[in-house]
Scaffold this motif. Structure first.
Motif, PDB file in Angstrom:
ATOM      1  N   THR A 227      -9.377   3.252  -0.753  1.00 19.41           N
ATOM      2  CA  THR A 227      -8.074   3.248  -0.076  1.00 19.41           C
ATOM      3  C   THR A 227      -8.260   2.730   1.341  1.00 19.41           C
ATOM      4  OG1 THR A 227      -7.130   5.049  -1.378  1.00 19.41           O
ATOM      5  CG2 THR A 227      -6.209   4.719   0.802  1.00 19.41           C
TER       6      THR A 227
ATOM      7  N   LYS B 127      -6.398   2.707   4.827  1.00 25.03           N
ATOM      8  CA  LYS B 127      -5.315   3.446   5.469  1.00 25.03           C
ATOM      9  C   LYS B 127      -5.144   2.959   6.908  1.00 25.03           C
ATOM     10  CE  LYS B 127      -5.149   7.785   4.367  1.00 25.03           C
ATOM     11  NZ  LYS B 127      -5.428   9.236   4.268  1.00 25.03           N
TER      12      LYS B 127
ATOM     13  N   GLY C 154      -7.329   9.871  -2.085  1.00 30.37           N
ATOM     14  CA  GLY C 154      -6.413   8.738  -2.089  1.00 30.37           C
ATOM     15  C   GLY C 154      -6.163   8.356  -3.538  1.00 30.37           C
TER      16      GLY C 154
ATOM     17  N   GLU D 223      -2.267   2.019   2.360  1.00 30.21           N
ATOM     18  CA  GLU D 223      -1.373   2.991   2.998  1.00 30.21           C
ATOM     19  C   GLU D 223      -1.180   2.590   4.456  1.00 30.21           C
ATOM     20  OE1 GLU D 223      -2.607   7.051   2.490  1.00 30.21           O
ATOM     21  OE2 GLU D 223      -3.076   6.767   0.358  1.00 30.21           O
TER      22      GLU D 223
END
Length: 487
Positions: free
Chosen positions: A327, A329, A313, A235
């Motif tokens: 995840t 980010k 996530g 992300e």
């Protein structure tokens, strides 16, 4: 002979009703002080776990990933960002997932590309668009391993969310093109762009593993890789980021193997990227009050996120299939330190090259842990005693209530208890509250959804309000239940 007599004496002491009564009366008399001491000791133990000298330093347990001595050469950060901008333009034009563009782009990068349609009927209307039906399409491309029998796979995923995650999709496509030209891959690599975040991810995972646990409608997957060993969800919200945040908490508080977090931290250290956990940077002043409170906050945030039970996530759904996932980010904050897309690409390249070396699933490190910082962790053996001290209180309170249920036995003139006259608590006095509690639980579980349609039909409320109001109605009805269960 002598041993038997000693044993019989001891058994006699334990079975002596007077002594047993004295022990029980001591426990009931000191019940409140013991409970207070246990509670304070449990909380103090738990808070002490955030103090750095009491915690363990993280270390890599998996030999195949032990060294970060790989040379990362990913060069195409700027080109990846340009691809991300192109993806954003097509997303805006299509008003959602640009499926055709993604399929063509992935095919141009030499991947086997497949799509999966899915739809999900929601129990309540969607918060953003007030809709009951969510429909979408997942697009994924498979890079087949040139040097292996294709029995194992790794996944890199970037959600196509209503928010801005275009840079992640651009970087995913850039890495796909770069990985395609390398010959050392021993595992299939699946590049997935999923729509509608967790709903799309669940549909893809169910399709991949031929299971349907949520009642979702999805088309079967036309292409599959091997057994998935690990997955990373990406992300990114801007072209330049200041730090990378690692998100570990999955569905029902599940966590990936600690080696995955260690791998991320090792490459951040090697490449020189600022890394955070729970959005908090690491501090070195552990011996100061500010440093200690910083560690406590980080650890408690992890506890709270696990306690919520929700996945934080898209990686969180992989964990229920025993796939280690996290995840990554990207955070763009006010810090001066900046990291470009090429550096993030190199970090991901290094991580995937190390995961590519795995000979078996990640299993050597911990699955239950808390992290006051990325360089230190608290294993289950350290935090369970605190939990045990708090759980003892429940047993002590239960013992106290049990003793209160027993009527005090009558004493004879010389103070000896008549064992035959000790009354045991009636079965009904214990059974009634148990039955009532279970029935209330069943009512709270089933009635709100059952009465949802009826409430919406007869009262001016929405579906979400109807469920809440029905739950309140069950509690209100519960006030009429008998309070004195002895009758």
């Amino acid at each position: 002979g002598p041993v038997c007599s000693v044993l019989s004496d001891n058994m006699g002491l334990l079975s002596d009703p007077n002594r047993r009564q004295a022990l029980i009366s001591l426990l009931t008399r000191l019940n409140a002080p013991i409970c207070v001491v246990c509670y304070m000791a449990g909380v103090a133990w738990f808070m002490g776990l955030a103090f750095e000298p009491f915690t363990l330093r993280t270390y890599m347990s998996e030999n195949a990933m032990g060294s970060t001595m790989v040379e990362e050469r990913f060069p195409a950060g700027e080109r990846a960002l340009a691809t991300g901008r192109e993806f954003a333009a097509h997303k805006k034009k299509a008003g959602g997932m640009p499926v055709d563009w993604l399929v063509k782009t992935m095919q141009a990068r030499g991947l086997e590309v497949f799509t999966q349609r899915f739809s999900r009927t929601l129990p309540f209307p969607d918060e953003n668009k007030e809709r009951y039906m969510v429909k979408g399409t997942n697009v994924y491309g498979i890079l087949r391993a040139p040097r292996a029998p294709r029995t194992e796979a790794l996944v890199l995923t970037a959600p196509c969310s209503p928010g801005d995650n275009n840079q992640a999709v651009g970087l995913l496509l850039g890495l796909a093109q770069y990985f395609r030209n390398q010959i050392y891959w021993a595992k299939d690599i699946i590049f997935l762009v999923n729509e509608h975040d967790l709903i799309g991810m669940q549909a893809w995972l169910e399709g991949y593993h031929h299971t349907n646990t949520t009642g979702m409608d999805w088309s079967p997957l036309q292409g599959r890789g091997g057994s998935i060993q690990a997955a990373l969800s990406l992300e990114l919200s801007s072209d330049v980021i200041t730090s990378l945040d690692l998100v570990l908490e999955g569905l029902n508080g599940q966590l990936p193997n600690l080696d995955l977090a260690n791998l991320f931290y090792a490459f951040c250290q090697k490449i020189g990227v600022l890394c955070t956990i729970q959005g908090k940077l690491q501090r070195n002043d552990w011996d100061s009050v500010a440093g200690y409170s910083h560690s406590v906050q980080t650890m408690m945030l992890m506890v709270m996120k696990q306690a919520s039970g929700r996945p934080w996530g898209d990686h969180g759904l992989f964990l229920r299939y025993h796939i280690e996932a996290a995840t990554i980010k990207g955070i763009n904050s006010f810090r001066q330190y900046k990291t470009d897309a090429t550096t993030i690409g190199r970090l991901l390249e290094g991580m995937y090259r190390k995961l590519n070396n795995l000979l078996e699933r990640l299993h050597q490190s911990y699955f239950f842990y808390l992290m006051p910082s990325l360089s230190h962790f608290v294993s289950i053996g350290y935090y369970m005693p605190a939990f045990g001290l708090l759980a003892v209180i429940l047993l002590l309170r239960a013992l106290d209530l049990w003793v209160q249920l027993v009527t005090p036995p009558p004493r004879t003139e010389d103070g000896i208890v008549d064992a035959e006259q000790v009354s045991s608590p009636g079965v009904l006095s214990v059974l009634t509250p148990l039955v009532i509690s279970h029935l209330t639980g069943v009512a709270l579980y089933t009635l709100p959804i059952q009465f949802q349609e009826m409430a919406v039909e007869h009262f001016p409320v929405s579906e979400t309000e109807a469920v809440v109001l029905t739950a309140i109605a069950v509690y209100t009805a519960g006030l009429a239940l008998p309070h004195n269960t002895h009758r």
